[in-house]
Write a protein that holds these residues in place. Sequence first.
Motif, mmCIF file in Angstrom:
data_model
loop_
_atom_site.group_PDB
_atom_site.id
_atom_site.type_symbol
_atom_site.label_atom_id
_atom_site.label_comp_id
_atom_site.label_asym_id
_atom_site.label_seq_id
_atom_site.Cartn_x
_atom_site.Cartn_y
_atom_site.Cartn_z
ATOM 1 N N ASP A 4 -15.883 -7.402 -56.028
ATOM 2 C CA ASP A 4 -15.166 -8.135 -54.999
ATOM 3 C C ASP A 4 -15.707 -7.865 -53.595
ATOM 4 O O ASP A 4 -15.368 -8.559 -52.651
ATOM 5 C CB ASP A 4 -13.661 -7.847 -55.060
ATOM 6 C CG ASP A 4 -13.325 -6.380 -54.945
ATOM 7 O OD1 ASP A 4 -13.976 -5.577 -55.628
ATOM 8 O OD2 ASP A 4 -12.405 -6.038 -54.189
ATOM 9 N N SER A 5 -16.591 -6.897 -53.448
ATOM 10 C CA SER A 5 -17.218 -6.612 -52.158
ATOM 11 C C SER A 5 -18.531 -7.380 -52.053
ATOM 12 O O SER A 5 -19.484 -7.131 -52.795
ATOM 13 C CB SER A 5 -17.500 -5.117 -52.010
ATOM 14 O OG SER A 5 -18.367 -4.882 -50.925
ATOM 15 N N GLU A 6 -18.596 -8.313 -51.113
ATOM 16 C CA GLU A 6 -19.808 -9.095 -50.930
ATOM 17 C C GLU A 6 -21.000 -8.207 -50.563
ATOM 18 O O GLU A 6 -22.125 -8.439 -51.010
ATOM 19 C CB GLU A 6 -19.603 -10.164 -49.856
ATOM 20 C CG GLU A 6 -20.761 -11.106 -49.734
ATOM 21 C CD GLU A 6 -20.499 -12.254 -48.778
ATOM 22 O OE1 GLU A 6 -21.417 -13.066 -48.602
ATOM 23 O OE2 GLU A 6 -19.403 -12.342 -48.217
ATOM 24 N N ARG A 26 -21.789 -12.264 -58.175
ATOM 25 C CA ARG A 26 -20.562 -13.026 -57.901
ATOM 26 C C ARG A 26 -19.555 -12.089 -57.262
ATOM 27 O O ARG A 26 -19.565 -10.896 -57.534
ATOM 28 C CB ARG A 26 -19.950 -13.558 -59.191
ATOM 29 C CG ARG A 26 -20.847 -14.397 -60.051
ATOM 30 C CD ARG A 26 -20.190 -14.712 -61.392
ATOM 31 N NE ARG A 26 -18.924 -15.393 -61.240
ATOM 32 C CZ ARG A 26 -18.759 -16.717 -61.266
ATOM 33 N NH1 ARG A 26 -19.793 -17.488 -61.462
ATOM 34 N NH2 ARG A 26 -17.577 -17.254 -61.125
ATOM 35 N N THR A 27 -18.660 -12.652 -56.465
ATOM 36 C CA THR A 27 -17.581 -11.850 -55.882
ATOM 37 C C THR A 27 -16.237 -12.158 -56.530
ATOM 38 O O THR A 27 -15.234 -11.594 -56.136
ATOM 39 C CB THR A 27 -17.476 -12.078 -54.353
ATOM 40 O OG1 THR A 27 -17.311 -13.464 -54.102
ATOM 41 C CG2 THR A 27 -18.704 -11.547 -53.639
#
Length: 95
Positions: A4-6, A26-27
């Motif tokens: 979830d961390s770009e 992917r996030t």
Amino acid sequence: MIDDSELIVLTTVALLQDAGYEAVGRTEAMGTSSALLKERIDLLLLDVEMPALSGPKLVELLSERGATGKLRVVLFSSRPQAAPAERRDEGRRQP
């Protein structure tokens, strides 16, 4: 790679590509099974803790949909692990 961390996704994908690997990131976990069925993916780097869907739950769902096949999955977390003594003391208030 899914996190979830770009920043972690961009950094990890760049490092893997620089090392000669074909890598995508992917996030979001949503839509992963479709991507796995469309592309030949050998290894999935997967964050354990994501807001919408945890890594272990995603692996379970992918397996149920037959999207894992011979896929290797590495679960990881960017959060530091507390030492055993620190975990025991969590939740306790100091006087």
